[in-house]
Structure formats: structure tokens, C-alpha cells
Scaffold this motif. Sequence first.
Motif, PDB file in Angstrom:
ATOM      1  N   ALA A 153      49.217  32.650  32.403  1.00 43.54           N
ATOM      2  CA  ALA A 153      50.262  32.070  33.255  1.00 43.54           C
ATOM      3  C   ALA A 153      51.652  32.443  32.757  1.00 43.54           C
ATOM      4  CB  ALA A 153      50.089  30.544  33.310  1.00 43.54           C
ATOM      5  N   MET A 154      51.871  32.280  31.458  1.00 45.56           N
ATOM      6  CA  MET A 154      53.199  32.569  30.911  1.00 45.56           C
ATOM      7  C   MET A 154      53.509  34.065  30.951  1.00 45.56           C
ATOM      8  SD  MET A 154      53.300  29.938  27.677  1.00 45.56           S
ATOM      9  CE  MET A 154      54.992  30.366  27.297  1.00 45.56           C
ATOM     10  N   ALA A 155      52.505  34.918  30.732  1.00 45.12           N
ATOM     11  CA  ALA A 155      52.736  36.359  30.807  1.00 45.12           C
ATOM     12  C   ALA A 155      53.149  36.765  32.207  1.00 45.12           C
ATOM     13  CB  ALA A 155      51.472  37.109  30.380  1.00 45.12           C
ATOM     14  N   HIS A 156      52.485  36.161  33.199  1.00 39.72           N
ATOM     15  CA  HIS A 156      52.871  36.454  34.587  1.00 39.72           C
ATOM     16  C   HIS A 156      54.301  36.017  34.861  1.00 39.72           C
ATOM     17  CE1 HIS A 156      48.410  36.697  36.041  1.00 39.72           C
ATOM     18  NE2 HIS A 156      48.816  37.810  35.447  1.00 39.72           N
ATOM     19  N   GLU A 157      54.698  34.879  34.276  1.00 43.30           N
ATOM     20  CA  GLU A 157      56.073  34.425  34.457  1.00 43.30           C
ATOM     21  C   GLU A 157      57.068  35.439  33.885  1.00 43.30           C
ATOM     22  OE1 GLU A 157      57.485  31.784  35.895  1.00 43.30           O
ATOM     23  OE2 GLU A 157      55.540  31.149  36.704  1.00 43.30           O
ATOM     24  N   LEU A 158      56.641  36.128  32.853  1.00 44.47           N
ATOM     25  CA  LEU A 158      57.502  37.136  32.210  1.00 44.47           C
ATOM     26  C   LEU A 158      57.369  38.506  32.855  1.00 44.47           C
ATOM     27  CD1 LEU A 158      56.912  36.202  28.456  1.00 44.47           C
ATOM     28  CD2 LEU A 158      58.923  35.673  29.852  1.00 44.47           C
ATOM     29  N   GLY A 159      56.545  38.623  33.880  1.00 43.28           N
ATOM     30  CA  GLY A 159      56.379  39.898  34.576  1.00 43.28           C
ATOM     31  C   GLY A 159      55.430  40.840  33.898  1.00 43.28           C
ATOM     32  N   LEU A 160      54.537  40.334  33.037  1.00 43.69           N
ATOM     33  CA  LEU A 160      53.582  41.167  32.317  1.00 43.69           C
ATOM     34  C   LEU A 160      52.210  41.079  32.958  1.00 43.69           C
ATOM     35  CD1 LEU A 160      54.488  40.168  28.627  1.00 43.69           C
ATOM     36  CD2 LEU A 160      55.229  42.218  29.854  1.00 43.69           C
ATOM     37  N   LYS A 161      51.503  42.220  33.033  1.00 41.93           N
ATOM     38  CA  LYS A 161      50.111  42.230  33.424  1.00 41.93           C
ATOM     39  C   LYS A 161      49.277  41.795  32.217  1.00 41.93           C
ATOM     40  CE  LYS A 161      50.523  43.933  37.642  1.00 41.93           C
ATOM     41  NZ  LYS A 161      50.057  43.212  38.847  1.00 41.93           N
ATOM     42  N   VAL A 162      48.093  41.220  32.487  1.00 38.98           N
ATOM     43  CA  VAL A 162      47.255  40.719  31.394  1.00 38.98           C
ATOM     44  C   VAL A 162      45.903  41.411  31.436  1.00 38.98           C
ATOM     45  CG1 VAL A 162      46.172  38.709  30.344  1.00 38.98           C
ATOM     46  CG2 VAL A 162      48.431  38.491  31.420  1.00 38.98           C
ATOM     47  N   VAL A 163      45.480  41.914  30.263  1.00 39.12           N
ATOM     48  CA  VAL A 163      44.161  42.518  30.088  1.00 39.12           C
ATOM     49  C   VAL A 163      43.391  41.641  29.115  1.00 39.12           C
ATOM     50  CG1 VAL A 163      42.861  44.533  29.312  1.00 39.12           C
ATOM     51  CG2 VAL A 163      45.054  44.843  30.482  1.00 39.12           C
ATOM     52  N   ALA A 164      42.153  41.316  29.481  1.00 39.66           N
ATOM     53  CA  ALA A 164      41.265  40.579  28.582  1.00 39.66           C
ATOM     54  C   ALA A 164      40.169  41.509  28.132  1.00 39.66           C
ATOM     55  CB  ALA A 164      40.690  39.348  29.277  1.00 39.66           C
ATOM     56  N   GLU A 165      39.962  41.598  26.794  1.00 38.20           N
ATOM     57  CA  GLU A 165      38.930  42.501  26.289  1.00 38.20           C
ATOM     58  C   GLU A 165      37.779  41.691  25.693  1.00 38.20           C
ATOM     59  OE1 GLU A 165      40.375  44.935  23.125  1.00 38.20           O
ATOM     60  OE2 GLU A 165      41.188  43.269  21.964  1.00 38.20           O
ATOM     61  N   LEU A 209      33.460  36.761  32.887  1.00 38.35           N
ATOM     62  CA  LEU A 209      34.223  37.512  33.880  1.00 38.35           C
ATOM     63  C   LEU A 209      34.698  36.596  34.999  1.00 38.35           C
ATOM     64  CD1 LEU A 209      35.167  40.361  34.722  1.00 38.35           C
ATOM     65  CD2 LEU A 209      33.022  40.606  35.966  1.00 38.35           C
ATOM     66  N   ASP A 210      33.814  35.693  35.433  1.00 40.90           N
ATOM     67  CA  ASP A 210      34.181  34.772  36.509  1.00 40.90           C
ATOM     68  C   ASP A 210      35.316  33.843  36.088  1.00 40.90           C
ATOM     69  OD1 ASP A 210      32.240  35.915  38.068  1.00 40.90           O
ATOM     70  OD2 ASP A 210      30.710  34.392  37.608  1.00 40.90           O
ATOM     71  N   ARG A 211      35.231  33.334  34.849  1.00 42.19           N
ATOM     72  CA  ARG A 211      36.284  32.433  34.376  1.00 42.19           C
ATOM     73  C   ARG A 211      37.634  33.147  34.325  1.00 42.19           C
ATOM     74  NH1 ARG A 211      34.648  27.840  31.587  1.00 42.19           N
ATOM     75  NH2 ARG A 211      36.878  27.372  31.572  1.00 42.19           N
ATOM     76  N   LEU A 212      37.636  34.399  33.902  1.00 44.37           N
ATOM     77  CA  LEU A 212      38.888  35.154  33.832  1.00 44.37           C
ATOM     78  C   LEU A 212      39.468  35.371  35.228  1.00 44.37           C
ATOM     79  CD1 LEU A 212      37.976  37.813  31.121  1.00 44.37           C
ATOM     80  CD2 LEU A 212      39.711  36.024  30.914  1.00 44.37           C
ATOM     81  N   ARG A 213      38.553  35.638  36.206  1.00 47.02           N
ATOM     82  CA  ARG A 213      39.025  35.821  37.582  1.00 47.02           C
ATOM     83  C   ARG A 213      39.646  34.533  38.091  1.00 47.02           C
ATOM     84  NH1 ARG A 213      34.759  37.983  39.459  1.00 47.02           N
ATOM     85  NH2 ARG A 213      35.388  40.159  39.576  1.00 47.02           N
ATOM     86  N   GLU A 214      39.038  33.385  37.758  1.00 50.90           N
ATOM     87  CA  GLU A 214      39.586  32.087  38.172  1.00 50.90           C
ATOM     88  C   GLU A 214      40.965  31.845  37.552  1.00 50.90           C
ATOM     89  OE1 GLU A 214      36.798  29.154  36.983  1.00 50.90           O
ATOM     90  OE2 GLU A 214      35.175  29.870  38.312  1.00 50.90           O
ATOM     91  N   MET A 215      41.133  32.292  36.311  1.00 51.60           N
ATOM     92  CA  MET A 215      42.407  32.072  35.600  1.00 51.60           C
ATOM     93  C   MET A 215      43.514  32.998  36.082  1.00 51.60           C
ATOM     94  SD  MET A 215      41.077  31.647  31.675  1.00 51.60           S
ATOM     95  CE  MET A 215      39.996  30.302  31.165  1.00 51.60           C
ATOM     96  N   GLY A 216      43.186  33.957  36.904  1.00 50.36           N
ATOM     97  CA  GLY A 216      44.198  34.875  37.429  1.00 50.36           C
ATOM     98  C   GLY A 216      44.445  36.075  36.568  1.00 50.36           C
ATOM     99  N   CYS A 217      43.505  36.383  35.652  1.00 47.75           N
ATOM    100  CA  CYS A 217      43.662  37.562  34.782  1.00 47.75           C
ATOM    101  C   CYS A 217      43.667  38.818  35.643  1.00 47.75           C
ATOM    102  CB  CYS A 217      42.526  37.598  33.770  1.00 47.75           C
ATOM    103  SG  CYS A 217      42.670  38.937  32.576  1.00 47.75           S
ATOM    104  N   ASP A 218      44.433  39.816  35.233  1.00 45.57           N
ATOM    105  CA  ASP A 218      44.585  41.031  36.034  1.00 45.57           C
ATOM    106  C   ASP A 218      43.481  42.050  35.784  1.00 45.57           C
ATOM    107  OD1 ASP A 218      47.296  40.424  37.194  1.00 45.57           O
ATOM    108  OD2 ASP A 218      47.788  40.360  35.059  1.00 45.57           O
ATOM    109  N   THR A 219      43.127  42.258  34.504  1.00 51.16           N
ATOM    110  CA  THR A 219      42.204  43.333  34.154  1.00 51.16           C
ATOM    111  C   THR A 219      41.232  42.831  33.093  1.00 51.16           C
ATOM    112  OG1 THR A 219      43.956  44.939  34.571  1.00 51.16           O
ATOM    113  CG2 THR A 219      42.048  45.724  33.339  1.00 51.16           C
ATOM    114  N   ALA A 220      39.973  43.317  33.207  1.00 49.03           N
ATOM    115  CA  ALA A 220      38.942  42.948  32.234  1.00 49.03           C
ATOM    116  C   ALA A 220      38.338  44.205  31.645  1.00 49.03           C
ATOM    117  CB  ALA A 220      37.866  42.091  32.897  1.00 49.03           C
ATOM    118  N   GLN A 221      37.957  44.102  30.352  1.00 40.47           N
ATOM    119  CA  GLN A 221      37.399  45.248  29.642  1.00 40.47           C
ATOM    120  C   GLN A 221      36.312  44.735  28.697  1.00 40.47           C
ATOM    121  OE1 GLN A 221      40.317  47.295  27.313  1.00 40.47           O
ATOM    122  NE2 GLN A 221      38.871  48.713  26.372  1.00 40.47           N
ATOM    123  N   GLY A 222      35.191  45.408  28.652  1.00 41.50           N
ATOM    124  CA  GLY A 222      34.133  44.996  27.754  1.00 41.50           C
ATOM    125  C   GLY A 222      32.811  45.659  28.102  1.00 41.50           C
ATOM    126  N   PHE A 223      31.788  45.397  27.287  1.00 38.75           N
ATOM    127  CA  PHE A 223      30.489  46.025  27.480  1.00 38.75           C
ATOM    128  C   PHE A 223      29.799  45.568  28.766  1.00 38.75           C
ATOM    129  CE2 PHE A 223      28.795  48.393  23.671  1.00 38.75           C
ATOM    130  CZ  PHE A 223      30.050  48.650  23.133  1.00 38.75           C
TER     131      PHE A 223
END
Length: 797
Positions: free
Chosen positions: A740-752, A760-774
Motif C-alpha cells: 500500500a505504501m509503495a503504491h502511494e510513493l508511485g513504486l511497483k511491487v514485486v513479491a519473490e 499467489l492468491d493472497r498477493l493478488r488480494e493485497m494488490g501486489c503488481d508482480t509475483a516471482q517464484g518456483f
Amino acid sequence: MAFAMLRLPRRRAGDPMMLQADLDERSGRLPFALPQIAVLAAAALVGATILLTGAGAGVDRILQDVRYAVRAHDATGEIHVVEIDAKSLAALTKWPLPRSVHGRAVDQLRAAGARTIGFDVDFSAASDPREDAAFAAALKRAGGSVYLATFRQAADSTSEESVENIPIKILEENAFLAGVNVRPDASGYVRQMPLGTVTGGTPRPSLANLTAEVPADTGEAFDIDYSIRPETIPRHSLIDLVTGRVPAAALAGKRVIIGATAIEIRDYYATPRHGVIPGVVIQALAAETLMQGPIPQSWSGGGMLLLALAAAAGILRKAASPRRLAGFGAATAVLPLIPLASEHFFAVSMALAPALGSAATVIGLNGAALLAQRARRKETTDAATGLPNLAALEGALAGRAQANIVVAHIEHFAMIASGLGDEATAKLILRVADRLRLACGDMHIYRVDTAALAWIETPDDESSLDGRLEAAAALMRAPVECGRLVDVSLTFGLSGSENLAGSSVKQLVADAALAAVHAAQRGNRWQKFTEADSEEATLQLSLLGELDAAMASGELWNAYQPKLDLHSGKVLSVEALVRWNHAQRGPIGPDKFIPLVEEHGRAADLTRHVLQQALEDAWSWQERGHPINVAVNVSASVLADHGFIESVREALRTSPVPPERITIEVTESAAMNDPARAIAALESWRALGVRISIDDYGTGQSSLGYLQTLPATELKIDKSFVQTIASDTRNAIMVRSTIAMAHELGLKVVAEGIEDQECLDRLREMGCDTAQGFFISKPLSAPELADFLGTGARAAA
């Protein structure tokens, strides 16, 4: 927080010279030790040699001349010279002068009331009998009180025989004979005058002695006091005297010496200070010398030598130091004042050369020892901190049968030193050394490398080492104050030898340092060096040597891990991950070679290789209809390297891939270590047109407010927080608030670190922009990624 209040001892760290001296004392030796009794013996020998051989006579003459200059004063005015000068010769027209002229001079002086009358004129040859009779009559009228000259001289320049010059009988019977011998010394200067001589078999007092009316033994001689200014002795021309032009009052009660001053008569001698002067003036100076004080005496330099040796013995009771040597030098400088005072008050001259020779020996030998000691300390002291260095450690271990060495390695030292600068880095090293002493005992800490401190452990202490190292690590949890607060982490390595005589101390230190590095890599506090460590080091050196060939041959290649865009459900970007398939050893993990590459300054070369390959692969995917972004990791060691940045600029300029499709990933710790420097560096990167991603967010201590100051476009949350968001409420809150705060600052967020659907579903609910992982995809080769983008990417989404 309690550790921040510790008051650590700073005496040793703040006083490197004291630390080094203490080290020398504990090691049972001095860096350069010269037995002081030997110094004293050498000084005595030098002084005695000068005293007995007279080798210092020239020095003593120079010093006495200096004292004459210091004591310079006027004559008493009691002794007058009647000079047979050029004016007198011109008026009387002949030489020798008619003796009746001398008779008239005697009559004039008696009439004026002169106290004594003496002649420094040779009357040993008869002249005109009438002239001789006239002079004899004048002498008789004087009652036989006039002093006539008698002297002894060499028969010729080659003969050892002498000739006595005695006034003719008619004159001798009516006068008192006085010796006027003037004897230059070996240097050609007249320095002494005899108190008397023997001529005609009769001891006779000198003219100076009779004029001054001082009793003395005939065999003695005395130093003429050349501090008396000759020009202040009153002088009268003979022709003026005999013609009555000299006022009687000027001569009343005076002691008069008559002699030649005309140059053509050649009665001139070389003297100290005053140059060449007439013999009659020397006679007057000698008489003045006797009148102004006791008969001058010359003492040998034995007394002064003993005084100098006593002073030397006083300072040599302990080892010489610059202060003690300076004090002795000051005392030596005072020595010349003693003969100056003795000459002024007691008319006693003392030879100084033996004393000065012995003092110079003491100063020279101890000065050489101190210079050697200083050179030794320079060799054994770290220039930046003043701590003893590796050479000092070698010296401390000399003679020991066995010992262990512990090395404390400062992690990430290059990054810390780059951010602090030289002065603050030196302070940091000293503060760390303070804490090590506090935790592990009052041992000597050696700086054996830029990032390594060491100390000596006996084999018996190894059982308690673990506890002491844990205490040291605990102390290091408090930030180190070195002009700013810096977090410092230490790992420790131990190496030892049961036979130090057959071991290299440098090798033991290197082994302990390697063990410390391996301890850090394995997450241990400390580690003891084993042969396995040596084998691993050999492997690493081999890998480093093969790096260029591996890049050229394709053994080093890029794997790409897809990043899923959670809004579109498409893979729009990948992260380049370097891999090494060794021809003989097979796959080598990045954790095995990347730290090695960074440690040896090859990070720029490897990163350029990865970037160049990523640009080529990105273009090949674009030509196949997949224009995706590529992220490349940049090491903290080259983040601000302007030369490296320029090489990246050139690579981007020559590539058909637009710069905005390239993302530079920088770790959070690299970005926050030196904020001002990081901002300036990242601005240079942004000027290239690339995007900036802050990697591993959450593992450091930065805030989103701080990140706002960085020219970043993306924030990458570390997998340690992401993987547990479904089970750990606190991590879930942290991830959600960060997004949330990163978006306020105009930053995209990647979760690895995505490893399951729920995450993955929880990150989508939280509004995360990008996901990375096995769960999305493992890292793929470039061809595999091209296939994945065409088929598997949609399925993964």
C-alpha cells in the motif's frame, strides 16, 4: 540497548606508541636494544683517547676562541705601549735606532712618573760606543729599574741548537733582564707566554711578569687572555715621547713597554681572534692578563670528561628515550658554559673535547638506536590505526614453540570503508579492537589485513574461546561510533601450529582468515581451519583463474526466472540469474563463485557479461513476438563505479533493446549503506534510461520514507516475508502495508519466493503488481524461456 551505554577503554587504541612499547616489553625484548653499559664504555673510551692523544686540541682551540669573543672586554689602561712605529723610523732615519734615543725615552718616562719601564728590543749587539754609553747612563740614572729584553732562539731553521740573546755588558750592568720569548704553537698562533726563561744560565722572569709585578715560577707558562681588546691598550709613538709631545700626566704611574710596531721591522705574530699583531702588543696583552686576575691555568679535560660520563650514566640507568636523550643533549650544550665561567671568575681553562667526544658518542649510539627503533616500529605498526601489524605478530611469536592465532574478520568491510572514508574507517578499526580486548581479555590486537584483526591464543585457552567469541559478538551488536554509528558484524577463524619453528606466521594468519570467511558463509560465529578449507580455497582460486575462459566458452550462462504480472496474468518480465556449468566439475552454484568474484574485484566483468547476454536474449525474444523486460542484478561493489556505468551506457547504446526494458536490481543494504552516495549513483543509472528495483526489501533497516528519496521505480519484497503470509499474520500485515505504501510513493511491487497457489492468491488480494517464484516457473535457459512464453506462461497465469 544496554550495550550502547558501554564505556570501553581507549587508552591503548588512542596511544599506539604506548601499545607498541608494551608489546615490546611483554615480548621480552626491545625492537632495537643496545646494552647501556656498552654505550657508557664506548663513551669513556672515546673521551680517554681524545684526552691522552690530544686529538681534540683543534676543537678546544676553536671553543676557546669563541669564549674569548663572548668575554671580550677592554684593557685596564694601566699598561701603555710606546711604539717604534713608521712615524718614528721616518723621523729618526735609521734602524737600529741610535741608543741615545732609547736613553732619552727612559729619561722622559722617569720624568713623567712611569711606574715601570720595559723594552721589547734586542740590545745583544754593540753599536756606536758613544750611543751605548749614553743609553747605559740613562739606565744608571733610572737606578737599574728598567727591564731589558733577553731571549732564546733557534740557531737556524734546520738546527736544534739555540742562541741566547742577552744585552751587551754595559747595558746589562745597569738594568734588570726580562725574558721576552714568544713561542707560536703547532698551528702557528701565539697562545701562551712563559712566566720566565733561563738565559745565560740564570732564571729570569718574563717581561709580562715584571710589568704586571706578579711573582711566579720560571718554568710555568700561561694562556694569554685574548678576550682583552688590543685596540684598547694605550699607545704612544716613540718620536712623540722623546720630543715631549706626550703629556706627562698620561704616563704617570703607568707601566710602559717599548717595542717595534713598524711593519718593516717584522716583529709580528699570528694570534687568535685578532689576527697578526706586533710582538710588543702581545707582551702588553700578556701583562694585562696577569694584572686582571690570577695567573691563568690550563686544566686537562679529565674533570670535564668525568662530569660528562656521570651525566651519561644518569640517563643510561634506563633505556634511552627521545626525551631522555634530548635532556642529555641539553646538558651537553651547557658544558661549554663551565669553562666560560671558570675562565671569567678563576682564570682556569678546561679542555672540552674529551667530554664532548664522549657525549657525542652517547648521543650518536643512542640516537642510532632510537632511529632503528623508530624504523622497526614503522615496520611493525599499521600506518592508518597505529595498531601492531602482521610483522609485529611475527615478532611476538618468535621463539614460541606453539600457539594459536585467532582472526576477526569484519564482514562487508569494503562497502563500509567506501562509505566512511579513511579517517572514520581507522577509528572504526580502533573501536572494534577495544571491544575485542574487553571481551577476550587484555591481549594485543594486531591488524593483519585491511578487514582483519588478530590475536594470539595459547592452545590451553581454546576450550574457553567459544564463550569469549560469543561475548565479542554480543558487544558488536551495539553500533560502533566512529563519527557516525555503524553496524559491524564479525566472524572469527582459528588456526594453529604445534611447531611454530616450521610454520609461516603469514600462512597461519591466512588460514585463520579463510576459516573466518567460511564461518560467515556457513552462518557460524567461528570456525577452526582444516585441510578442507585449504582444498576449498584451492578450488576457488582455480575458478577465479578460469572465469574469463568460462565467459568466453559459454560455460557461464544466463538463466531467466519469469515474473508474473498479477493484473494481466501475463509474464511481462524476467530476472537474469548467472549459472556456471563447469566442463570438469559440473554445475557450480552461484553462492560458490559470485562472492569470490566480488571479493577479487571481478564483479564488473561478470555483470557486463550477464547484461550483454541478457540484451542479446531479450532481442531474440522480441523478434519472436515476446518484448519482455529483463532485470539484471548489480553488485554493491560496482554500483558507483563510473567506469562500469559508462561501459553499460555503451552496451545499451549499441543494443536494439530499448533501455526502459532493462531493470537494474540493487539490494536494499547497498542502497542504504551510504544514502548520499547511493542516490548519486542511482541517478547516474536512471540517466541511462533503465529502471531501478530495490531488491530484498525488508532484510535491512530502511523505511519507505527513505526509499522515497531514491530514484527507484520498483520495490521487491524479500521471500522470507512473502512465503509465510498465509500462516504468519505479522508478515502478512508487513507485506500488505508495504504494498500500500509503495503504491502511494508511485513504486511497483514485486513479491519473490511464491511457492503455492494460496500465497499467489493472497498477493493478488493485497494488490501486489508482480509475483516471482518456483510456483510460477523455475529459472529457464533462453530457448526454454522462449517456449515458455509461447505456451507455459498462459498456463501458469
